[in-house]
Design a protein around this motif. Structure first.
Motif: not given
Length: 102
Positions: A62-75
């Motif tokens: 979750l930390e990597f998602q918020s740090q690197f991808f922000e809103d790029d990842l969707v479930q």
């Protein structure tokens, strides 16, 4: 007769020394090979363990998602995932088979 016996004993000692030395050399070579293989595998294990420690933690992901991808990842719904099979010039699209672990 004593000279022949003495020569025979000396020859036997030289022969046994050569045999023991050759077998010890083979054992040392095998030990060296095993140690080298162990060193390589140990190094790979440390890399994989480090990768696992960082990527297996949900908090880290979750930390990597918020740090690197922000809103790029969707479930995505796992039922919507398709598998493409290419065998002998045959192309098939199949649903992902989900197996439940016990």
């Amino acid at each position: 007769m004593k000279k022949v016996g003495l020569i025979f004993v000396i020859f036997l000692l030289i022969l046994s020394t050569a045999i023991i030395k050759n077998s010890a050399k083979k054992n040392e070579d095998e030990i060296f090979t095993v140690k080298e293989n162990l060193r390589i595998l140990s190094s790979e294990f440390e890399k994989i363990k480090l990768e696992h420690d960082y990527l297996s933690s949900s908090e880290k992901l979750l930390e990597f998602q918020s740090q690197f991808f922000e809103d790029d990842l969707v479930q995505k719904n796992i039922a919507n995932i398709k598998v493409f099979n290419f065998k002998n010039k045959d192309k098939k699209i199949q649903d992902l088979k989900i197996t439940k672990e016990k």
